[in-house]
Design a protein around this motif. Structure first.
Motif, PDB file in Angstrom:
ATOM      1  N   PRO A 203       5.830   3.992  11.265  1.00  0.00           N
ATOM      2  CA  PRO A 203       5.904   4.020  10.252  1.00  0.00           C
ATOM      3  C   PRO A 203       4.693   2.512  10.234  1.00  0.00           C
ATOM      4  O   PRO A 203       3.358   2.172   8.755  1.00  0.00           O
ATOM      5  CB  PRO A 203       7.183   3.676   9.225  1.00  0.00           C
ATOM      6  CG  PRO A 203       7.508   3.462  10.324  1.00  0.00           C
ATOM      7  CD  PRO A 203       7.422   3.914  11.546  1.00  0.00           C
ATOM      8  N   ASN A 204       4.452   1.538  11.129  1.00  0.00           N
ATOM      9  CA  ASN A 204       3.819   0.657  10.816  1.00  0.00           C
ATOM     10  C   ASN A 204       2.266   1.041  11.761  1.00  0.00           C
ATOM     11  O   ASN A 204       1.548  -0.055  11.712  1.00  0.00           O
ATOM     12  CB  ASN A 204       4.621  -0.443  11.752  1.00  0.00           C
ATOM     13  CG  ASN A 204       6.112  -1.124  10.550  1.00  0.00           C
ATOM     14  OD1 ASN A 204       6.187  -1.584   9.672  1.00  0.00           O
ATOM     15  ND2 ASN A 204       6.684  -0.592  11.663  1.00  0.00           N
ATOM     16  N   SER A 205       2.125   2.204  12.036  1.00  0.00           N
ATOM     17  CA  SER A 205       0.682   2.569  12.366  1.00  0.00           C
ATOM     18  C   SER A 205      -0.097   2.330  12.062  1.00  0.00           C
ATOM     19  O   SER A 205      -0.435   2.269  10.758  1.00  0.00           O
ATOM     20  CB  SER A 205       0.969   4.159  12.448  1.00  0.00           C
ATOM     21  OG  SER A 205       1.170   4.349  13.952  1.00  0.00           O
ATOM     22  N   THR A 206      -1.111   1.401  12.621  1.00  0.00           N
ATOM     23  CA  THR A 206      -2.383   0.596  11.787  1.00  0.00           C
ATOM     24  C   THR A 206      -3.364   2.025  11.523  1.00  0.00           C
ATOM     25  O   THR A 206      -3.741   3.194  12.278  1.00  0.00           O
ATOM     26  CB  THR A 206      -3.129  -0.233  12.513  1.00  0.00           C
ATOM     27  OG1 THR A 206      -3.477   0.028  13.461  1.00  0.00           O
ATOM     28  CG2 THR A 206      -2.142  -1.725  12.520  1.00  0.00           C
ATOM     29  N   SER A 207      -3.516   1.899   9.990  1.00  0.00           N
ATOM     30  CA  SER A 207      -4.669   3.305   9.872  1.00  0.00           C
ATOM     31  C   SER A 207      -5.766   2.544   8.273  1.00  0.00           C
ATOM     32  O   SER A 207      -4.854   2.128   7.933  1.00  0.00           O
ATOM     33  CB  SER A 207      -3.796   4.598   9.658  1.00  0.00           C
ATOM     34  OG  SER A 207      -3.415   4.704   8.501  1.00  0.00           O
ATOM     35  N   GLU A 208      -6.466   3.245   8.579  1.00  0.00           N
ATOM     36  CA  GLU A 208      -7.560   3.373   6.881  1.00  0.00           C
ATOM     37  C   GLU A 208      -6.278   3.390   6.765  1.00  0.00           C
ATOM     38  O   GLU A 208      -6.978   2.462   4.936  1.00  0.00           O
ATOM     39  CB  GLU A 208      -8.633   3.528   7.515  1.00  0.00           C
ATOM     40  CG  GLU A 208      -9.550   3.234   6.582  1.00  0.00           C
ATOM     41  CD  GLU A 208      -9.928   1.234   6.914  1.00  0.00           C
ATOM     42  OE1 GLU A 208     -10.611   0.882   5.301  1.00  0.00           O
ATOM     43  OE2 GLU A 208     -10.012   0.875   7.529  1.00  0.00           O
ATOM     44  N   SER A 209      -6.240   4.461   5.823  1.00  0.00           N
ATOM     45  CA  SER A 209      -5.097   5.024   4.612  1.00  0.00           C
ATOM     46  C   SER A 209      -4.556   3.996   4.117  1.00  0.00           C
ATOM     47  O   SER A 209      -3.912   3.927   3.629  1.00  0.00           O
ATOM     48  CB  SER A 209      -4.722   6.402   4.711  1.00  0.00           C
ATOM     49  OG  SER A 209      -3.940   6.941   6.275  1.00  0.00           O
ATOM     50  N   LEU A 210      -3.136   3.609   5.324  1.00  0.00           N
ATOM     51  CA  LEU A 210      -2.369   2.779   4.480  1.00  0.00           C
ATOM     52  C   LEU A 210      -2.793   1.354   4.453  1.00  0.00           C
ATOM     53  O   LEU A 210      -2.193   1.029   3.295  1.00  0.00           O
ATOM     54  CB  LEU A 210      -1.628   2.283   6.259  1.00  0.00           C
ATOM     55  CG  LEU A 210      -0.125   1.685   6.033  1.00  0.00           C
ATOM     56  CD1 LEU A 210       0.806   1.721   7.079  1.00  0.00           C
ATOM     57  CD2 LEU A 210      -0.044   0.085   6.307  1.00  0.00           C
ATOM     58  N   ARG A 211      -4.304   1.323   4.511  1.00  0.00           N
ATOM     59  CA  ARG A 211      -4.326  -0.263   4.413  1.00  0.00           C
ATOM     60  C   ARG A 211      -5.338   0.481   2.653  1.00  0.00           C
ATOM     61  O   ARG A 211      -5.047  -0.760   1.242  1.00  0.00           O
ATOM     62  CB  ARG A 211      -5.926  -0.573   5.251  1.00  0.00           C
ATOM     63  CG  ARG A 211      -6.929  -1.677   4.692  1.00  0.00           C
ATOM     64  CD  ARG A 211      -7.879  -2.068   5.642  1.00  0.00           C
ATOM     65  NE  ARG A 211      -9.109  -1.234   5.038  1.00  0.00           N
ATOM     66  CZ  ARG A 211      -9.984  -1.800   4.058  1.00  0.00           C
ATOM     67  NH1 ARG A 211      -9.362  -2.309   2.973  1.00  0.00           N
ATOM     68  NH2 ARG A 211     -10.934  -0.865   4.407  1.00  0.00           N
ATOM     69  N   ILE A 212      -5.661   1.531   2.275  1.00  0.00           N
ATOM     70  CA  ILE A 212      -5.961   1.880   1.610  1.00  0.00           C
ATOM     71  C   ILE A 212      -4.773   2.047   0.555  1.00  0.00           C
ATOM     72  O   ILE A 212      -5.255   1.262  -1.101  1.00  0.00           O
ATOM     73  CB  ILE A 212      -6.783   3.491   1.889  1.00  0.00           C
ATOM     74  CG1 ILE A 212      -8.417   3.160   1.857  1.00  0.00           C
ATOM     75  CG2 ILE A 212      -7.390   3.686   0.275  1.00  0.00           C
ATOM     76  CD1 ILE A 212      -9.210   4.062   2.194  1.00  0.00           C
ATOM     77  N   LEU A 213      -4.298   2.581   1.023  1.00  0.00           N
ATOM     78  CA  LEU A 213      -2.824   3.034  -0.060  1.00  0.00           C
ATOM     79  C   LEU A 213      -2.337   1.707  -0.223  1.00  0.00           C
ATOM     80  O   LEU A 213      -1.892   1.306  -2.116  1.00  0.00           O
ATOM     81  CB  LEU A 213      -2.107   3.539   0.204  1.00  0.00           C
ATOM     82  CG  LEU A 213      -2.266   5.005   0.492  1.00  0.00           C
ATOM     83  CD1 LEU A 213      -0.843   6.453   0.914  1.00  0.00           C
ATOM     84  CD2 LEU A 213      -2.401   5.794  -0.902  1.00  0.00           C
ATOM     85  N   LYS A 214      -2.394   0.364   0.098  1.00  0.00           N
ATOM     86  CA  LYS A 214      -1.603  -1.298  -0.188  1.00  0.00           C
ATOM     87  C   LYS A 214      -2.889  -1.235  -0.676  1.00  0.00           C
ATOM     88  O   LYS A 214      -1.884  -1.887  -2.274  1.00  0.00           O
ATOM     89  CB  LYS A 214      -1.594  -0.877   1.345  1.00  0.00           C
ATOM     90  CG  LYS A 214      -0.880  -2.676   1.116  1.00  0.00           C
ATOM     91  CD  LYS A 214      -0.258  -3.113   2.068  1.00  0.00           C
ATOM     92  CE  LYS A 214       0.394  -3.901   2.526  1.00  0.00           C
ATOM     93  NZ  LYS A 214       0.811  -4.912   3.726  1.00  0.00           N
ATOM     94  N   GLN A 215      -3.914  -1.300  -1.126  1.00  0.00           N
ATOM     95  CA  GLN A 215      -4.616  -2.178  -2.392  1.00  0.00           C
ATOM     96  C   GLN A 215      -4.654  -1.753  -3.210  1.00  0.00           C
ATOM     97  O   GLN A 215      -5.120  -2.370  -4.149  1.00  0.00           O
ATOM     98  CB  GLN A 215      -5.586  -1.602  -1.817  1.00  0.00           C
ATOM     99  CG  GLN A 215      -6.686  -3.125   0.069  1.00  0.00           C
ATOM    100  CD  GLN A 215      -7.809  -3.285   0.009  1.00  0.00           C
ATOM    101  OE1 GLN A 215      -8.630  -1.733  -0.333  1.00  0.00           O
ATOM    102  NE2 GLN A 215      -8.040  -4.158   1.086  1.00  0.00           N
ATOM    103  N   ILE A 216      -4.137  -0.252  -3.153  1.00  0.00           N
ATOM    104  CA  ILE A 216      -4.047   0.555  -5.158  1.00  0.00           C
ATOM    105  C   ILE A 216      -2.993   0.484  -5.600  1.00  0.00           C
ATOM    106  O   ILE A 216      -2.908   0.347  -6.465  1.00  0.00           O
ATOM    107  CB  ILE A 216      -4.144   2.199  -4.309  1.00  0.00           C
ATOM    108  CG1 ILE A 216      -5.893   2.582  -3.759  1.00  0.00           C
ATOM    109  CG2 ILE A 216      -3.758   2.873  -5.701  1.00  0.00           C
ATOM    110  CD1 ILE A 216      -5.923   4.050  -3.655  1.00  0.00           C
ATOM    111  N   ALA A 217      -1.448   0.131  -4.223  1.00  0.00           N
ATOM    112  CA  ALA A 217      -0.766  -0.721  -5.448  1.00  0.00           C
ATOM    113  C   ALA A 217      -0.518  -2.482  -4.797  1.00  0.00           C
ATOM    114  O   ALA A 217       0.208  -2.896  -5.815  1.00  0.00           O
ATOM    115  CB  ALA A 217       0.400  -0.120  -4.487  1.00  0.00           C
ATOM    116  N   ASP A 218      -0.808  -3.266  -4.562  1.00  0.00           N
ATOM    117  CA  ASP A 218      -0.731  -4.633  -4.779  1.00  0.00           C
ATOM    118  C   ASP A 218      -1.894  -5.477  -5.273  1.00  0.00           C
ATOM    119  O   ASP A 218      -1.327  -6.174  -5.344  1.00  0.00           O
ATOM    120  CB  ASP A 218      -0.912  -4.714  -3.161  1.00  0.00           C
ATOM    121  CG  ASP A 218      -2.147  -4.963  -2.747  1.00  0.00           C
ATOM    122  OD1 ASP A 218      -3.209  -4.905  -3.202  1.00  0.00           O
ATOM    123  OD2 ASP A 218      -2.359  -5.530  -1.182  1.00  0.00           O
ATOM    124  N   GLY A 219      -2.040  -4.577  -6.799  1.00  0.00           N
ATOM    125  CA  GLY A 219      -3.244  -5.364  -7.255  1.00  0.00           C
ATOM    126  C   GLY A 219      -4.401  -5.315  -6.940  1.00  0.00           C
ATOM    127  O   GLY A 219      -5.388  -6.455  -8.158  1.00  0.00           O
TER     128      GLY A 219
END
Length: 351
Positions: A203-219
């Motif tokens: 679940p902690n795999s670094t991926s661009e998609s994880l970064r994008i989803l995080k930015q959509i949700a974290d403000g």
């Protein structure tokens, strides 16, 4: 090309996001795995593959490999008829594009295929390329019939200074085809995925998609989202494409792997429907002129903004459906499952 399923299969970049699901597919089919990894002592990354092996009674052997070290894949490749070359960095923000993206992609592909040329058992290589090797900027689609890309198209607009990740994928794939053309023992099949989403084996795999989803949700996008159209695909569909590309005798050429497209705001709307106001999802698109003006202060290149924001993404995935038998998951399901995993493992937290 018929591949013997009793022989081990080499997966380079074995601890990666896509590689984990490929390895799961191999275990499900009782195929032994040779796993090329950069750090044999990184137990945190290896534990997820070991758990998979325990669950499926899979046989996995680890090998110390390095994209930039000549002949480092030779031992890992012994007795393999099939090689999945998935190892390549996927990061959009880098300080040194040549060192961080281009050299690992190009020299890594060259090194892996040099080892293939020295390993008589290898019959097929499946290369993880990208849809970015087909189209560099979304605006480029305007010059194509129906504004839609297919496997015959080639990214001609990316460079070391503009969209260096896309450029790295393009030149690495070109190098693979060049090396393949100089011999006739092994064939090459290429997988060109869109932006990959979905839960990871790790679940902690670094991926661009994880970064994008995080930015959509974290403000990060609380004031609004760039009107950026993304071609998306589930990581499990990408793994299916790799597996079938390896074991379908008549598989050949390139394959766009894409379920469809969503804008950042549409992704936020899907998440909001389930999670309500628990996160700082954007509720509107920011004006393009404002993003262009602010681009240097938020880590974006103005040329990237000009050539990508506000243009619709369209690609033709029919070859993957017809030749590799891919039945795509609904992208909404992919987005929600990925985000829920991020919540479950505290990768994203409620504000």
């Amino acid at each position: 090309m018929i591949i013997n399923k009793d022989k081990p299969v080499l997966v380079t970049g074995a601890t990666g996001y896509v590689a984990g699901w490929i390895i799961k597919k191999l275990f499900e089919n009782n195929i032994p795995v040779h796993a090329g990894v950069r750090d044999l002592k990184n137990n945190e990354k290896l534990k997820w593959l070991n758990q998979l092996a325990d669950k499926y009674n899979g046989k996995i052997t680890y090998f110390d490999t390095n994209l930039l070290k000549e002949n480092s894949y030779l031992k890992a490749m012994e007795d393999c008829e099939l090689v999945y070359h998935t190892a390549s960095p996927f990061i959009n923000k880098v300080s040194n594009p040549m060192k961080d993206l281009i050299e690992p992609a190009l020299l890594g592909t060259r090194n892996v295929l040099s080892s293939v040329n020295q390993t008589d058992s290898v019959k097929r290589v499946v290369l993880t390329s990208s849809i970015a090797a087909i189209v560099g900027d979304t605006k480029d689609l305007l010059g194509l019939p129906d504004g839609t890309c297919n496997e015959s198209h080639l990214n001609t607009t990316s460079s070391q200074t503009h969209q260096p990740y896309s450029f790295s994928k393009k030149i690495a794939e070109e190098e693979a085809w060049r090396i393949n053309s100089l011999q006739n023992r092994w064939d090459l099949v290429v997988v060109n995925p869109a932006l990959v989403l979905g839960p990871g084996i790790n679940p902690n795999s670094t991926s661009e998609s994880l970064r994008i989803l995080k930015q959509i949700a974290d403000g990060t996008m609380k004031m609004g989202a760039p009107n950026l159209s993304l071609s998306l695909v589930d990581v499990r569909d990408v793994a299916d494409a790799h597996f079938n590309a390896g074991f379908t005798p008549k598989a050949n050429g390139r394959h766009i792997i894409s379920q469809g497209r969503k804008t950042l705001l549409e992704i936020a709307d899907i998440l909001r429907e389930k999670y309500g106001n628990d996160y700082n999802f954007p509720t509107r698109n920011l004006p393009k002129w404002l993003i262009w003006l602010l681009a240097p202060t938020i880590g974006l290149a103005r040329k990237m903004v000009s050539k990508n924001i506000g243009y619709p993404w369209k690609s033709n995935n029919q070859k993957s459906i017809e030749k590799l038998g891919i039945a795509y998951r609904p992208i909404e399901e992919t987005i929600l499952e990925h985000f829920q995993q991020m919540i479950d493992f505290n990768i994203i937290k409620r504000p």
